[in-house]
Design a protein around this motif. Structure first.
Motif, PDB file in Angstrom:
ATOM      1  N   MET A  67      -5.097   4.033  -1.797  1.00  0.00           N
ATOM      2  CA  MET A  67      -3.878   3.472  -1.235  1.00  0.00           C
ATOM      3  C   MET A  67      -3.691   3.832   0.234  1.00  0.00           C
ATOM      4  SD  MET A  67      -2.475   1.534  -3.415  1.00  0.00           S
ATOM      5  CE  MET A  67      -4.172   1.059  -3.772  1.00  0.00           C
ATOM      6  N   ALA A  68      -4.173   4.996   0.656  1.00  0.00           N
ATOM      7  CA  ALA A  68      -4.095   5.340   2.079  1.00  0.00           C
ATOM      8  C   ALA A  68      -4.934   4.371   2.905  1.00  0.00           C
ATOM      9  CB  ALA A  68      -4.567   6.777   2.299  1.00  0.00           C
ATOM     10  N   ALA A  69      -6.140   4.070   2.409  1.00  0.00           N
ATOM     11  CA  ALA A  69      -6.998   3.109   3.103  1.00  0.00           C
ATOM     12  C   ALA A  69      -6.349   1.727   3.132  1.00  0.00           C
ATOM     13  CB  ALA A  69      -8.368   3.052   2.434  1.00  0.00           C
ATOM     14  N   THR A  70      -5.719   1.342   2.031  1.00  0.00           N
ATOM     15  CA  THR A  70      -5.066   0.035   1.969  1.00  0.00           C
ATOM     16  C   THR A  70      -3.888  -0.038   2.938  1.00  0.00           C
ATOM     17  OG1 THR A  70      -5.716  -0.333  -0.329  1.00  0.00           O
ATOM     18  CG2 THR A  70      -3.768  -1.517   0.445  1.00  0.00           C
ATOM     19  N   THR A  71      -3.103   1.020   3.013  1.00  0.00           N
ATOM     20  CA  THR A  71      -1.929   1.023   3.892  1.00  0.00           C
ATOM     21  C   THR A  71      -2.311   0.948   5.362  1.00  0.00           C
ATOM     22  OG1 THR A  71      -0.748   2.364   2.242  1.00  0.00           O
ATOM     23  CG2 THR A  71       0.190   2.276   4.455  1.00  0.00           C
ATOM     24  N   LEU A  72      -3.385   1.642   5.744  1.00  0.00           N
ATOM     25  CA  LEU A  72      -3.779   1.687   7.152  1.00  0.00           C
ATOM     26  C   LEU A  72      -4.705   0.544   7.547  1.00  0.00           C
ATOM     27  CD1 LEU A  72      -4.411   5.531   7.510  1.00  0.00           C
ATOM     28  CD2 LEU A  72      -2.394   4.224   8.194  1.00  0.00           C
ATOM     29  N   ALA A  73      -5.272  -0.160   6.563  1.00  0.00           N
ATOM     30  CA  ALA A  73      -6.226  -1.232   6.867  1.00  0.00           C
ATOM     31  C   ALA A  73      -5.653  -2.304   7.794  1.00  0.00           C
ATOM     32  CB  ALA A  73      -6.727  -1.854   5.564  1.00  0.00           C
ATOM     33  N   PRO A  74      -4.397  -2.768   7.615  1.00  0.00           N
ATOM     34  CA  PRO A  74      -3.878  -3.807   8.505  1.00  0.00           C
ATOM     35  C   PRO A  74      -3.799  -3.383   9.969  1.00  0.00           C
ATOM     36  CG  PRO A  74      -2.574  -3.690   6.501  1.00  0.00           C
ATOM     37  CD  PRO A  74      -3.472  -2.496   6.501  1.00  0.00           C
ATOM     38  N   VAL A  75      -3.675  -2.087  10.218  1.00  0.00           N
ATOM     39  CA  VAL A  75      -3.631  -1.631  11.609  1.00  0.00           C
ATOM     40  C   VAL A  75      -4.924  -2.027  12.325  1.00  0.00           C
ATOM     41  CG1 VAL A  75      -3.444   0.386  13.114  1.00  0.00           C
ATOM     42  CG2 VAL A  75      -2.103   0.277  10.996  1.00  0.00           C
ATOM     43  N   LEU A  76      -6.039  -1.990  11.587  1.00  0.00           N
ATOM     44  CA  LEU A  76      -7.348  -2.321  12.145  1.00  0.00           C
ATOM     45  C   LEU A  76      -7.785  -3.735  11.777  1.00  0.00           C
ATOM     46  CD1 LEU A  76      -9.180   1.082  11.552  1.00  0.00           C
ATOM     47  CD2 LEU A  76      -8.042   0.267  13.629  1.00  0.00           C
ATOM     48  N   ASN A  77      -6.833  -4.561  11.339  1.00  0.00           N
ATOM     49  CA  ASN A  77      -7.068  -6.002  11.131  1.00  0.00           C
ATOM     50  C   ASN A  77      -7.911  -6.304   9.898  1.00  0.00           C
ATOM     51  OD1 ASN A  77      -5.937  -6.442  13.895  1.00  0.00           O
ATOM     52  ND2 ASN A  77      -7.891  -5.531  14.506  1.00  0.00           N
ATOM     53  N   THR A  78      -7.642  -5.602   8.815  1.00  0.00           N
ATOM     54  CA  THR A  78      -8.354  -5.943   7.586  1.00  0.00           C
ATOM     55  C   THR A  78      -7.440  -5.768   6.380  1.00  0.00           C
ATOM     56  OG1 THR A  78     -10.437  -5.676   6.393  1.00  0.00           O
ATOM     57  CG2 THR A  78      -9.374  -3.665   7.154  1.00  0.00           C
ATOM     58  N   PHE A  79      -8.005  -5.810   5.187  1.00  0.00           N
ATOM     59  CA  PHE A  79      -7.253  -6.046   3.960  1.00  0.00           C
ATOM     60  C   PHE A  79      -7.423  -4.894   2.958  1.00  0.00           C
ATOM     61  CE2 PHE A  79      -8.983 -10.231   5.536  1.00  0.00           C
ATOM     62  CZ  PHE A  79      -7.838 -10.576   6.238  1.00  0.00           C
ATOM     63  N   PRO A  80      -6.773  -4.971   1.780  1.00  0.00           N
ATOM     64  CA  PRO A  80      -6.806  -3.849   0.836  1.00  0.00           C
ATOM     65  C   PRO A  80      -8.222  -3.437   0.435  1.00  0.00           C
ATOM     66  CG  PRO A  80      -5.134  -5.422   0.186  1.00  0.00           C
ATOM     67  CD  PRO A  80      -5.890  -6.050   1.306  1.00  0.00           C
ATOM     68  N   ALA A  81      -8.429  -2.134   0.329  1.00  0.00           N
ATOM     69  CA  ALA A  81      -9.722  -1.575  -0.076  1.00  0.00           C
ATOM     70  C   ALA A  81      -9.597  -1.003  -1.480  1.00  0.00           C
ATOM     71  CB  ALA A  81     -10.167  -0.485   0.900  1.00  0.00           C
ATOM     72  N   GLY A  83       0.817  -1.213   0.000  1.00  0.00           N
ATOM     73  CA  GLY A  83       0.000   0.000   0.000  1.00  0.00           C
ATOM     74  C   GLY A  83       0.845   1.255   0.000  1.00  0.00           C
ATOM     75  N   ALA A  84       1.938   1.235   0.775  1.00  0.00           N
ATOM     76  CA  ALA A  84       2.840   2.394   0.801  1.00  0.00           C
ATOM     77  C   ALA A  84       3.484   2.612  -0.561  1.00  0.00           C
ATOM     78  CB  ALA A  84       3.903   2.199   1.878  1.00  0.00           C
ATOM     79  N   ILE A  85       3.847   1.525  -1.235  1.00  0.00           N
ATOM     80  CA  ILE A  85       4.411   1.642  -2.592  1.00  0.00           C
ATOM     81  C   ILE A  85       3.365   2.237  -3.533  1.00  0.00           C
ATOM     82  CG2 ILE A  85       5.237   0.329  -4.585  1.00  0.00           C
ATOM     83  CD1 ILE A  85       6.528  -1.628  -2.592  1.00  0.00           C
ATOM     84  N   GLY A  86       2.125   1.751  -3.439  1.00  0.00           N
ATOM     85  CA  GLY A  86       1.062   2.301  -4.275  1.00  0.00           C
ATOM     86  C   GLY A  86       0.827   3.765  -3.994  1.00  0.00           C
ATOM     87  N   LEU A  87       0.861   4.148  -2.735  1.00  0.00           N
ATOM     88  CA  LEU A  87       0.683   5.557  -2.380  1.00  0.00           C
ATOM     89  C   LEU A  87       1.805   6.412  -2.949  1.00  0.00           C
ATOM     90  CD1 LEU A  87      -1.075   7.523  -0.726  1.00  0.00           C
ATOM     91  CD2 LEU A  87       0.364   7.007   1.256  1.00  0.00           C
ATOM     92  N   ALA A  88       3.026   5.881  -2.938  1.00  0.00           N
ATOM     93  CA  ALA A  88       4.175   6.635  -3.444  1.00  0.00           C
ATOM     94  C   ALA A  88       4.123   6.830  -4.952  1.00  0.00           C
ATOM     95  CB  ALA A  88       5.474   5.931  -3.045  1.00  0.00           C
ATOM     96  N   ILE A 108       2.202  -6.584  -6.705  1.00  0.00           N
ATOM     97  CA  ILE A 108       1.587  -6.857  -8.013  1.00  0.00           C
ATOM     98  C   ILE A 108       0.081  -6.705  -7.921  1.00  0.00           C
ATOM     99  CG2 ILE A 108       1.195  -8.633  -9.757  1.00  0.00           C
ATOM    100  CD1 ILE A 108       3.977  -9.751  -9.021  1.00  0.00           C
ATOM    101  N   VAL A 109      -0.505  -7.245  -6.855  1.00  0.00           N
ATOM    102  CA  VAL A 109      -1.952  -7.149  -6.667  1.00  0.00           C
ATOM    103  C   VAL A 109      -2.380  -5.691  -6.517  1.00  0.00           C
ATOM    104  CG1 VAL A 109      -3.848  -7.703  -5.093  1.00  0.00           C
ATOM    105  CG2 VAL A 109      -2.172  -9.450  -5.698  1.00  0.00           C
ATOM    106  N   VAL A 110      -1.608  -4.915  -5.780  1.00  0.00           N
ATOM    107  CA  VAL A 110      -1.942  -3.507  -5.572  1.00  0.00           C
ATOM    108  C   VAL A 110      -1.924  -2.747  -6.902  1.00  0.00           C
ATOM    109  CG1 VAL A 110      -0.992  -1.351  -4.645  1.00  0.00           C
ATOM    110  CG2 VAL A 110      -1.349  -3.317  -3.142  1.00  0.00           C
ATOM    111  N   LEU A 111      -0.988  -3.060  -7.782  1.00  0.00           N
ATOM    112  CA  LEU A 111      -0.961  -2.417  -9.101  1.00  0.00           C
ATOM    113  C   LEU A 111      -2.233  -2.747  -9.884  1.00  0.00           C
ATOM    114  CD1 LEU A 111       2.766  -2.979 -10.151  1.00  0.00           C
ATOM    115  CD2 LEU A 111       1.715  -0.888  -9.265  1.00  0.00           C
TER     116      LEU A 111
END
Length: 544
Positions: free
Chosen positions: A297-311, A126-131, A260-263
């Motif tokens: 990508m911001a939602a995807t990067t922070l999602a694991p903090v709250l125990n979930t997956f890419p949005a 997610g961080a790579i996607g955000l960048a 790859i999935v994030v792309l």
């Protein structure tokens, strides 16, 4: 300024007059928002159910994943629709947990790292996607429809075995694994979903999967196939606990696969932003696409903090905007707030986790099969003449199916290779992108007719088209013969009436006034004989 390609834009419109800024009364706003949530609810809860079961979690832990998925989906939807500076496209887009990442997450979760490795790979990807969001245009060219269509098709194919295992009971070690009652319940649920899809009209037909889950569960109760005894265990309302499954860990292979999935997710989100902009009739420029990707990508990067997956953006809700004509982003934001509140109810997650596996399997056949069908639809728009796209699709799908058919195929390879290619989606993505570069990006050595396989498939297509043309001609000829026979019978009836007469005054002209308009039909026929000489041949008594 981002470099993401802009869609065909609508004329500039003042900010307070954009169609997506339309507001409704509060009640209608939430009613329209709830419609969006009901449309995508089944898609949101499926990924945590699949990954949770693959990771060996119990019902309570799966309930945590479901609640977190709802909460993050709601927050991501609000961010995407309302927006803050540099984040959010401010378009009526619903965000939800992406199906594209499920197969990769299952592969990682069943390995040595478990869920912590899944969450770590998501955070890095997610961080790579955000960048790369500001210049995603340089990457998106490597994901044309022939690539994305292939990947989406493999996503659906890779998920179908999950649905089949659910149909059999979900636990291969259980005594009722593959039993007739389990499979019967799954088939009944499937039939219910299909019947609801067929007979429900309008947007309510999109609730067929959700309603099928409810009805299937109710039918399972009298037979003791549904157990809700654990629903009452735990708090009914609670805030999410960060890193409830442990701190994230980072594995190189998992990170590569998830990147790859994030792309792929970013490519899909870009297409959804452009599509909903065209549907709404608003301007979508490069900056707006970039803001939407950053929110994704911001939602995807922070999602694991709250125990979930890419949005990511949900394409089915883009279609709902087109069907209903409700273009307001505030209606979708209201739906996002409903999702957020549902995420604060762990008891709801436990209810979802208690749905019988066969019921999920019956609905999953439709849900996951629809993903594969969506990829096939994308591939149907690809040009296959004079290129190697057909070979690209064939090889990429084949590599995607290898880990599905023989999961041990990469066991003797280095760990990072197995981690990347053990997921059918990652394998298909890598092969499709590389072959697209080789076949379509590199121009050296190109020929007009590059492949005997393509030529053969084109020849088969032309044969099929010719067969279809001949079949259509045959059907038309049969129809013409039937019409001619019917016309001949009518003419024979007219001749009989002319020759013998009918009615109270048999033989007189008024007896032939069949339509009772006061004008004998025989007089009207005499004016048509010149134009239609075959209807009544010359020489028939009473016609001249």
């Amino acid at each position: 300024m981002t470099a993401t390609p802009a869609a065909p834009t609508a004329p500039d419109v003042p900010r307070d007059r954009r169609p997506e800024d339309e507001r409704y009364p509060l009640g209608r706003t939430y009613l329209y928002g709830l419609q969006h949530i009901m449309t995508m609810y089944g898609g949101v809860i499926a990924p945590p159910l699949i990954v949770g079961q693959a990771a060996g979690l119990d019902a309570a832990q799966i309930g945590i994943l479901v609640s977190a998925a709802l909460l993050v989906s709601g927050a991501a939807t609000i961010l995407q629709t309302v927006g803050i500076p540099f984040f959010g496209s401010q378009l009526p887009l619903v965000q939800g947990i992406s199906f594209a990442s499920v197969s990769t997450m299952v592969a990682v979760a069943t390995g040595d790292g478990g869920l912590p490795a899944v969450f770590g790979s998501i955070m890095v990807a997610g961080a790579i996607g955000l960048a790369i969001s500001p210049f995603f245009a340089q990457v998106i060219r490597f994901f044309p429809p022939v690539v994305t269509g292939t990947i989406i098709t493999v996503i659906g194919i890779s998920l179908l075995p999950v649905a089949v295992r659910w149909m059999m009971g979900g636990n291969a070690e259980a005594a009722d694994w593959g039993s007739v009652p389990n499979i019967t319940l799954a088939v009944v649920t499937l039939v219910i979903v299909l019947a609801l899809s067929r007979f429900l009209q309008g947007t309510i037909s999109r609730l067929s999967i959700l309603l099928g889950l409810v009805i299937g569960t109710v039918l399972a109760l009298p037979f003791g196939m549904a157990d809700f005894s654990t629903v009452g265990e735990g708090a009914a309302v609670a805030l999410p606990s960060p890193f409830a499954f442990g701190l994230p860990t980072f594995q190189v292979g998992a990170v590569i696969s998830m990147t790859i999935v994030v792309l792929v997710i970013m490519t899909e989100t870009t297409a959804d932003i452009i599509a909903v902009g065209e549907i709404v009739g608003t301007k979508v420029d490069a900056r707006r696409v970039g803001d939407g990707l950053r929110a994704d990508m911001a939602a995807t990067t922070l999602a694991p903090v709250l125990n979930t997956f890419p949005a990511s953006a949900f394409a089915q809700n883009v279609g709902l905007v087109a069907i209903t004509g409700i273009r307001s982003r505030w209606a979708v934001a209201a739906g996002g707030s409903v999702l957020f509140v549902l995420g604060l109810l762990p008891v709801l997650g436990r209810v979802v986790a208690a749905i019988p596996m066969p019921v999920l399997g019956g609905a999953g056949l439709v849900l996951f099969g629809s993903v594969a069908a969506s990829g096939i639809r994308t591939l149907s728009r690809v040009e296959y003449d004079g290129n190697l796209n057909l070979t690209l699709v064939a090889v990429a799908i084949s590599f995607g199916v290898i880990p599905i058919a023989v999961p041990q195929f990469y066991d003797r390879f280095p760990e990072w290779v197995g981690m990347v290619f053990h997921s059918g989606i990652s394998a298909a993505s890598v092969v499709a992108v590389l072959l697209n570069i080789l076949f379509n990006e590199l121009r050296w050595g190109r020929r007009a007719h590059p492949s005997v396989f393509t030529a053969g498939s084109t020849a088969r297509l032309r044969v099929a088209e010719e067969q279809e043309r001949r079949r259509a001609e045959y059907v038309d000829r049969l129809d013409a013969d039937r019409r001619a026979a019917h016309r001949a019978r009518l003419n024979a009836d007219v001749r009989a009436r002319v020759r013998h007469g009918h009615g109270r005054r048999s033989g007189c002209l008024s007896a032939l006034d069949l339509d009772a308009d006061g004008v004998p039909d025989i007089l009207r026929r005499s004016t048509r004989d010149a134009a239609l000489p075959d209807r009544v041949p010359a020489g028939v008594p009473g016609t001249r």
